[in-house]
Design a protein around this motif. Structure first.
Motif, PDB file in Angstrom:
ATOM      1  N   SER A  88      43.444  37.072  42.060  1.00 54.01           N
ATOM      2  CA  SER A  88      42.659  36.996  40.832  1.00 54.01           C
ATOM      3  C   SER A  88      42.890  38.239  39.977  1.00 54.01           C
ATOM      4  CB  SER A  88      41.179  36.865  41.173  1.00 54.01           C
ATOM      5  OG  SER A  88      40.752  37.969  41.958  1.00 54.01           O
ATOM      6  N   LYS A  89      42.402  38.175  38.749  1.00 50.87           N
ATOM      7  CA  LYS A  89      42.595  39.268  37.809  1.00 50.87           C
ATOM      8  C   LYS A  89      41.921  40.551  38.292  1.00 50.87           C
ATOM      9  CE  LYS A  89      41.734  40.616  33.006  1.00 50.87           C
ATOM     10  NZ  LYS A  89      41.161  40.199  31.698  1.00 50.87           N
ATOM     11  N   SER A  90      40.727  40.431  38.864  1.00 53.90           N
ATOM     12  CA  SER A  90      40.025  41.621  39.332  1.00 53.90           C
ATOM     13  C   SER A  90      40.772  42.309  40.470  1.00 53.90           C
ATOM     14  CB  SER A  90      38.609  41.238  39.787  1.00 53.90           C
ATOM     15  OG  SER A  90      38.663  40.279  40.837  1.00 53.90           O
ATOM     16  N   THR A  91      41.478  41.533  41.291  1.00 53.12           N
ATOM     17  CA  THR A  91      42.270  42.130  42.370  1.00 53.12           C
ATOM     18  C   THR A  91      43.430  42.937  41.806  1.00 53.12           C
ATOM     19  OG1 THR A  91      41.660  40.342  43.870  1.00 53.12           O
ATOM     20  CG2 THR A  91      43.606  41.623  44.441  1.00 53.12           C
ATOM     21  N   TYR A  92      44.046  42.433  40.745  1.00 55.51           N
ATOM     22  CA  TYR A  92      45.116  43.194  40.101  1.00 55.51           C
ATOM     23  C   TYR A  92      44.575  44.492  39.498  1.00 55.51           C
ATOM     24  CZ  TYR A  92      48.276  39.212  40.605  1.00 55.51           C
ATOM     25  OH  TYR A  92      49.063  38.214  41.116  1.00 55.51           O
ATOM     26  N   GLU A  93      43.372  44.461  38.959  1.00 56.02           N
ATOM     27  CA  GLU A  93      42.762  45.685  38.444  1.00 56.02           C
ATOM     28  C   GLU A  93      42.535  46.697  39.569  1.00 56.02           C
ATOM     29  OE1 GLU A  93      39.294  45.119  36.096  1.00 56.02           O
ATOM     30  OE2 GLU A  93      40.108  43.404  34.999  1.00 56.02           O
ATOM     31  N   PHE A  94      42.091  46.206  40.712  1.00 56.70           N
ATOM     32  CA  PHE A  94      41.880  47.090  41.847  1.00 56.70           C
ATOM     33  C   PHE A  94      43.205  47.676  42.338  1.00 56.70           C
ATOM     34  CE2 PHE A  94      41.098  47.479  46.571  1.00 56.70           C
ATOM     35  CZ  PHE A  94      40.355  48.646  46.472  1.00 56.70           C
ATOM     36  N   CYS A  95      44.266  46.888  42.316  1.00 55.45           N
ATOM     37  CA  CYS A  95      45.585  47.393  42.706  1.00 55.45           C
ATOM     38  C   CYS A  95      46.070  48.479  41.747  1.00 55.45           C
ATOM     39  CB  CYS A  95      46.589  46.246  42.767  1.00 55.45           C
ATOM     40  SG  CYS A  95      46.326  45.101  44.135  1.00 55.45           S
TER      41      CYS A  95
END
Length: 323
Positions: A58-65
């Protein structure tokens, strides 16, 4: 004559302490991370860390990465494709052949929101974060081990009020509370993800604090207000990890394809086939020459070998801790 019981107890205590220390020294000298501390490589170069996600993140996971790329100085993010050939074990082998030292995978195992939250400070709302990431897999390359952590309580930098801005300086590292043999292994594994020599002019410090087997991650910048006072300003992100398993090698690929065995015809023991023997010898020599020319590739195992795995029955009491 009778011996003093107190002296015998002291002797037994010192002997057990020496045995424990010798055991820890032996573990440190032979564990997979010993090359990091005894390496002849340039200590100013950060270890290469490959960061990726699970399938269809998801988009939030990419932000966390993106935040994790800023945490580890030698980190690089690559999107993970879906399909055969992109299993975690194959990715680890690919990264090991290209001199990466670690593989970090942000997992979305449950595909459910883990930390929905809305923050409001001084009438300025922070956008809502619905994070689906719930686990992190950290692989030490090229031969393991592989640690699997449960991920909770994630807050990105933008959600921390009054946060400081990060700089590209290498941070200092503080490891606190890793006291057991398993804890030493996990702590040294985290230590190898950062450069051996920090850049003190950046005044950045990363803390991994273990308390009741929960590993709290924080990143701060410190400032000397006076010769006696020091102030801290959090940079972010912040999250909590809990170890679930530790495997000996890199992740296994259970459906690792193999070519079928060649067709063979059994012969009687009295029959000789000199032509077949000669062809076999020539074929072996050609294979040896080809293997010498081609660089060795890291092949993932076919089965996982667990060094430690959490189970509910292990926690017999609330005071049972493993790290």
């Amino acid at each position: 004559m009778t011996a003093d019981p107190s002296s015998s107890n002291q002797a037994e205590g010192s002997t057990s302490a020496e045995a424990t220390q010798n055991e820890q020294n032996a573990d440190i000298s032979t564990d997979p991370f010993a090359s990091y501390f005894n390496s002849i490589d340039d200590p100013t170069l950060p270890p290469k860390v490959l960061i990726t996600t699970s399938f269809k993140a998801s988009k939030s996971t990419y932000e966390f990465c993106d935040e994790l790329v800023g945490v580890f100085p030698g980190a690089e993010f690559r999107r993970r494709k879906k399909g055969k050939g992109f299993e975690m074990g194959r990715i680890a082998g690919w990264a090991a052949d290209r001199d990466y030292k670690h593989l970090l995978v942000v997992n979305e195992d449950m595909k459910k929101p883990s930390t929905p939250s809305t923050f409001t400070f001084h009438l300025l709302p922070v956008p809502e974060l619905v994070l689906h990431a719930d686990a992190i897999t950290l692989v030490h390359l090229p031969n393991g081990p592989t640690a699997y952590f449960k991920l909770t309580s994630v807050e990105l930098t933008r959600q921390i009020f009054g946060h400081a801005r990060a700089t590209p300086h290498y941070p200092e590292l503080i490891l606190n509370g890793f006291v057991t043999r398993l804890g030493h292994a996990v702590g040294r594994m985290f230590q190898t993800t950062f450069p051996p020599l920090p850049e003190f002019q950046g005044r950045q410090v990363v803390t991994l604090h273990n308390q009741r087997d929960f590993i709290f991650f924080r990143r701060h910048r410190y400032a000397f207000r006076s010769p006696e006072k020091v102030a801290l300003q959090e940079i972010g992100p912040r999250f909590t990890l809990k170890l679930r398993s530790l495997k000996k090698n890199i992740p296994a690929v259970y459906n690792l394809g193999e070519s079928p065995a060649p067709l063979t015809i059994e012969k009687d023991g009295d029959e000789d086939d000199p032509v077949g023997e000669l062809e076999g010898q020539v074929g072996e020599k050609e294979k040896e020459e080809q293997n010498e020319k081609q660089p060795s590739k890291t092949v993932p195992p076919k089965q996982d070998e667990f060094l430690w795995q959490w189970k509910p029955e292990l926690e017999t009491t609330r005071r049972t801790f493993f790290l």
